[in-house]
Design a protein around this motif. Structure first.
Motif: not given
Ligand SMILES: Nc1ncnc2c1ncn2[C@@H]1O[C@H](COP(=O)(O)OP(=O)(O)O)[C@@H](O)[C@H]1O
Ligand SMILES: [Mg+2]
Length: 358
Positions: A35-49, A227-238
């Motif tokens: 999800k983008r708002y203008g230049e900002l990627f609020a959510v950037n290519g996240i995979d979740l199960t 799921a650990l999120f940081d700046r629109g990215r998923l950085i770890a999930c377990d």
């Protein structure tokens, strides 16, 4: 499971958590969610199960993209890219059908103040065209421990009670998954713990729970997986345990001593130590060691101090927690995450913070 100030409450929560049966089949699958708002990627290519029957936590600092992700999965915000399937429903193509299958907690401020708890639940049952008998309303009140507040007006309820009411409203249509956005933000510690019990009760009845939180401790104690999120990215999930196991440490040891009496290199050479920092605080040094064995490192540190006649103050050890996972993955401390980003790459910032040479 570190950082919990009330061991009794933790024991109680833990008991319920470990009573859970194994996770079932995937109930939510999101791929490449963006999800983008203008230049900002609020959510950037996240995979979740997310698996059936779990409490799944989306954890991250403010602005990490938690709410945006949750609302895309709920079909309330349209993604710019990616796919989402919830309970077999293609959310992007068919958000209306999804509404029947899920429950979403409203902001408690959006409840009607002048209705009683029971009247509000009855209204929701009518909206969803489900059983609105007194017995069913009592059951819904009981689920969130509000039986005694049946006739209380919404504006007479405490913050925690309002949150519990909002959760039971999300359950009137017997959803397979319920979504809670920061359900405990703003609650005092006692109300927060009581809400954890409610959330576990919901999961124990078979409803999958997806919640967001910015409280590390809440994710550690309450969530089966994080799921650990940081700046629109998923950085770890377990699971919290697995995330901590992946670290090169199991504990942090801290102490103070007279400035300059122990140096970083000799601390780093102590048994089991994986990182050492020495920072000056007035006339004192504060030592911080990460270790794979708190006991070995602690003995080594005490022996070193004895040999040098150095007095250690405020000596303490704490088990590794999600805070350490965040620090190791981002190079930033979770608590101070509002500090502006520097231009240095994460790896060198991480070394600097741990006091290691580049
Ligand atoms: N409607 C919007 N318009 C513009 N920017 C938005 C909008 N919603 C969220 N954002 C931005 O996207 C980022 C992620 O926001 P959000 O998902 O609310 O984070 P979180 O829930 O983790 O605090 C933030 O930088 C926020 O300012
Ligand atoms: Mg949010």
């Amino acid at each position: 499971m570190a950082n919990v100030s009330d061991p009794g409450a933790l024991a109680k929560v833990h008991q319920v958590t470990t009573a859970r049966t194994n996770s079932g089949a995937p109930i939510i699958e999101a791929r490449g969610l963006t999800k983008r708002y203008g230049e900002l990627f609020a959510v950037n290519g996240i995979d979740l199960t997310v698996f059936e029957g779990e409490i799944f936590g989306i954890l991250g600092p403010n602005g990490a993209g938690k709410t945006t992700t949750l609302e895309m999965i709920e079909g309330m915000r349209k993604p710019d890219g990616g796919t989402i399937v919830v309970a077999g429903i293609d959310v992007v193509a068919d958000p209306r059908r999804l509404r029947q299958a899920i429950g979403a907690q409203l902001q408690s401020t959006a409840l009607f103040d002048y209705l009683s708890a029971a009247e509000l639940i009855k209204l929701y049952c009518a909206l969803y065209e489900v059983d609105d008998s007194p017995a069913r309303i009592d059951e819904l009140l009981g689920l969130v421990d509000l039986g005694e507040k049946r006739n209380a007006k919404v504006n007479e309820l405490s913050g925690g009670q309002k949150q519990r009411l909002a959760i039971t409203l999300a359950l009137v249509n017997e959803p397979k998954v319920v979504f809670l956005d920061e359900p405990t933000t703003g609650l005092d510690p006692a109300a927060r713990r009581s809400l954890w019990g409610v959330v576990q009760g919901v999961r124990d009845r078979g409803t999958t729970v997806v919640l967001t939180t910015h409280y590390m401790e809440e994710a550690e104690v309450l969530c089966d997986r994080v799921a650990l999120f940081d700046r629109g990215r998923l950085i770890a999930c377990d699971t919290t345990q697995a995330l901590i196991r992946g670290l090169n440490m199991s504990a942090t040891i801290k102490a103070t001593c007279e400035a300059g009496s122990l140096d970083q290199a000799e601390l780093a050479a102590l048994p089991a130590v994986t990182g050492a920092t020495v920072s000056a605080i007035g006339s004192q040094s504060e030592l911080s060691l990460t270790t794979t064995s708190a006991q070995q490192s602690m003995i080594g540190l005490l022996e070193l101090a004895a040999r040098r006649s150095v007095t250690l103050g405020d000596l303490r050890s704490s088990q590794a927690n999600l805070e350490d996972v965040f620090l190791s993955l981002t190079g930033r401390s979770y608590a101070s995450d509002t500090e502006p980003a520097t231009d240095a790459p994460a790896s060198s910032r991480r070394r600097r913070r741990r006091g290691e040479a580049a």
